[in-house]
Every structure is written in structure tokens, then in C-alpha cells.
Design a protein around this motif. Structure first.
Motif, PDB file in Angstrom:
ATOM      1  N   PRO A  89      -9.693   3.377  10.165  1.00 39.30           N
ATOM      2  CA  PRO A  89      -9.283   1.947   9.484  1.00 39.30           C
ATOM      3  C   PRO A  89      -8.103   1.848   8.539  1.00 39.30           C
ATOM      4  N   GLU A  90      -8.444   3.231   7.294  1.00 41.30           N
ATOM      5  CA  GLU A  90      -7.067   2.784   5.883  1.00 41.30           C
ATOM      6  C   GLU A  90      -5.964   3.799   6.863  1.00 41.30           C
ATOM      7  N   PHE A  91      -5.852   4.627   8.298  1.00 37.24           N
ATOM      8  CA  PHE A  91      -4.239   4.388   8.718  1.00 37.24           C
ATOM      9  C   PHE A  91      -3.321   2.891   8.982  1.00 37.24           C
ATOM     10  N   ARG A  92      -4.582   2.193   9.910  1.00 34.31           N
ATOM     11  CA  ARG A  92      -4.238   1.013  10.240  1.00 34.31           C
ATOM     12  C   ARG A  92      -3.571   0.078   9.297  1.00 34.31           C
ATOM     13  N   ARG A  93      -3.549   0.021   7.197  1.00 32.84           N
ATOM     14  CA  ARG A  93      -3.933  -0.550   6.989  1.00 32.84           C
ATOM     15  C   ARG A  93      -2.449   0.008   6.190  1.00 32.84           C
TER      16      ARG A  93
ATOM     17  N   GLU B 217      -0.071   1.554   8.172  1.00 37.49           N
ATOM     18  CA  GLU B 217       0.458   0.660   8.999  1.00 37.49           C
ATOM     19  C   GLU B 217       0.978  -0.806   8.476  1.00 37.49           C
ATOM     20  N   GLU B 218       0.298  -1.543   8.885  1.00 35.86           N
ATOM     21  CA  GLU B 218      -0.252  -2.778   8.692  1.00 35.86           C
ATOM     22  C   GLU B 218       1.020  -3.067   7.257  1.00 35.86           C
ATOM     23  N   GLY B 219       0.564  -2.204   6.618  1.00 34.99           N
ATOM     24  CA  GLY B 219       1.333  -2.975   4.838  1.00 34.99           C
ATOM     25  C   GLY B 219       2.922  -2.139   4.796  1.00 34.99           C
ATOM     26  N   GLY B 220       3.352  -1.565   6.040  1.00 35.92           N
ATOM     27  CA  GLY B 220       4.578  -0.544   6.383  1.00 35.92           C
ATOM     28  C   GLY B 220       4.693   0.834   5.786  1.00 35.92           C
ATOM     29  N   ALA B 221       3.279   1.251   4.349  1.00 33.34           N
ATOM     30  CA  ALA B 221       3.656   2.634   4.283  1.00 33.34           C
ATOM     31  C   ALA B 221       3.519   3.841   5.503  1.00 33.34           C
ATOM     32  N   LEU B 222       3.257   3.584   6.574  1.00 32.52           N
ATOM     33  CA  LEU B 222       2.847   4.233   7.768  1.00 32.52           C
ATOM     34  C   LEU B 222       3.754   4.054   9.229  1.00 32.52           C
TER      35      LEU B 222
ATOM     36  N   PRO C 273       0.938  -1.117  -0.051  1.00 27.44           N
ATOM     37  CA  PRO C 273       0.062   0.205  -0.081  1.00 27.44           C
ATOM     38  C   PRO C 273       0.669   1.767  -0.188  1.00 27.44           C
ATOM     39  N   ARG C 274       0.681   2.553  -0.647  1.00 29.39           N
ATOM     40  CA  ARG C 274       1.082   3.666  -0.577  1.00 29.39           C
ATOM     41  C   ARG C 274       0.156   4.896   0.010  1.00 29.39           C
ATOM     42  N   VAL C 275       0.594   6.228   0.975  1.00 29.94           N
ATOM     43  CA  VAL C 275       0.164   6.609   1.012  1.00 29.94           C
ATOM     44  C   VAL C 275       0.042   7.904  -0.085  1.00 29.94           C
ATOM     45  N   PRO C 276      -1.338   7.831   0.083  1.00 26.90           N
ATOM     46  CA  PRO C 276      -1.598   9.094  -1.585  1.00 26.90           C
ATOM     47  C   PRO C 276      -0.850  10.369  -1.186  1.00 26.90           C
TER      48      PRO C 276
END
Length: 211
Positions: free
Chosen positions: A34-38, A40-45, A7-10
Motif C-alpha cells: 500500500p505504501e508503494f501504491r501511495r 506511485e500515485e504521488g509521483g515519487a515512484l 510524498p517522498r521515498v525514504p
């Protein structure tokens, strides 16, 4: 089978800052948390503290990236659109000016309004916010990996450290920084700043104590 895409941060969100709060994503996500959690879990945050996240550089997604404390402190201080309302000072400014080579687990930031100190959850460190009138401080621009903002100049940093060496709970580091920075200071400017900020006697005592 399709390959997995991290995932990438827009880009629209990154343009609001590299230290973000879910509130910053209003208008981008219908349900930011929920999007921030996603992300974070994907390593983008990377979660810095409750409700505060750092955008991980694209080439470091999936690694154990750890931004330096001074960058985090400045990024947190100017998050939410407060870009001209904060400056690294004291111990943190000394670190920026390469006066303290070792890692310090405290950061100090001058801010225009009262803010509670912040304990980071991604490391054993704390950010101290000190209410100051930034217009009275001698500042210079500073680029960090998470934010572009302000830092006190060498002379202002010396003045702050000798006036409040215990701020942040690292007096030994403050003393070390003063010794290193005095050698590089413009003493005429230091004295002018001391006069303007009513700290001339403090500065003169420090100068007399120089070896």
C-alpha cells in the motif's frame, strides 16, 4: 490552508537501490505494497513492471519522467542486492558505447543465474537476461541514472554481437553496432578475448568482411 507536500521515498529505502521491490521495504514499512501504491500515485515512484518500481528524481516528481531502457535494465538486474551479478551486454552495451544512436526496444543483460525475460509495462520494451560467467567477460564500470554497475567493454561487445547477432531480435542494429565499434576496437585485445572465449574463427570472419 497548508500546502500539499508530494510524498517522498525514504532515504533508507533509496540506499537499497533506485529500482525497488516492495520486499525491499521490509523493516521500513509495516505494509510495503500500500505504501508503494501511495508513492506511485504521488509521483515519487514509477512502476516499471509488476512488482518493480523506479525512484523518480526529486526534481522530476510530477513530470512524465521516463528513464532510459539501459538504465532500467541494469537497475532491474541488480535489484535485490545483486550488484555484482549482472552486466549490460550486446545491444545494450552498444547503446552505452554510443554505437546505436536510435532507440531500441530491447535490452540485453548478462546475469550469473537464470532469470526469465521481463516485459516492461511502462513502455513497449523487453529485457533479455542471458546467463554468463561474468568472471570470463571483459567489463568496465558504468554509471546510469538508476544504477551503478557493469557493462561489457567495446571489444567484448563486438565479440558478443558477432557471435549472437540475433540476441534480442535486432540483427540489423547488431550489424550496425559492430561496424561502428570495430573502428574503435583494440584488435589485439579483441583477438585475445576471442581466443580465451573460443571464438577466434568468428572474429576473423568478421574482420575479413570489413570494407
Amino acid at each position: 490552508m497548508p500546502s500539499y507536500a508530494a510524498p517522498r521515498v525514504p532515504g533508507d529505502l533509496i540506499r537499497r537501490g533506485r529500482v525497488l521491490r516492495p520486499a525491499d521495504a521490509a523493516g521500513i514499512y509495516a505494509h510495503p505494497r500500500p505504501e508503494f501504491r501511495r508513492l506511485e500515485e504521488g509521483g515519487a515512484l514509477r512502476r516499471l513492471a509488476s512488482g518493480l518500481y523506479a525512484v523518480v528524481p526529486d526534481d522530476l516528481v510530477g513530470t512524465h519522467w521516463l528513464p532510459d531502457l539501459e538504465s532500467v535494465a541494469l537497475g532491474v538486474a541488480i535489484s535485490g542486492g545483486r550488484s555484482n551479478a549482472a552486466a549490460l551486454m550486446g545491444i545494450s552495451a552498444a547503446r552505452v558505447h554510443s554505437a546505436i544512436p536510435r532507440t531500441i526496444n530491447v535490452a540485453t543483460v548478462a546475469v550469473t543465474h537464470h532469470r526469465r525475460n521481463l516485459e516492461l509495462t511502462d513502455r513497449d520494451a523487453e529485457i533479455f537476461f542471458v546467463r554468463r560467467d561474468l568472471d570470463r567477460l571483459d567489463l568496465q564500470r558504468q554509471h546510469t541514472e538508476l544504477a551503478d554497475g557493469w557493462v561489457t567493454t567495446i571489444e567484448q561487445t563486438v565479440l558478443d554481437l558477432i557471435s549472437r547477432p540475433d540476441l534480442g531480435g535486432a540483427p540489423d542494429a547488431a550489424e550496425e553496432a559492430v561496424s561502428a565499434l570495430l573502428i574503435r576496437s583494440d584488435l589485439d585485445l579483441l583477438r585475445r578475448l576471442a581466443d580465451q572465449q573460443h571464438r577466434r574463427s568468428t572474429v576473423e570472419r568478421a574482420l575479413k568482411a570489413r570494407p
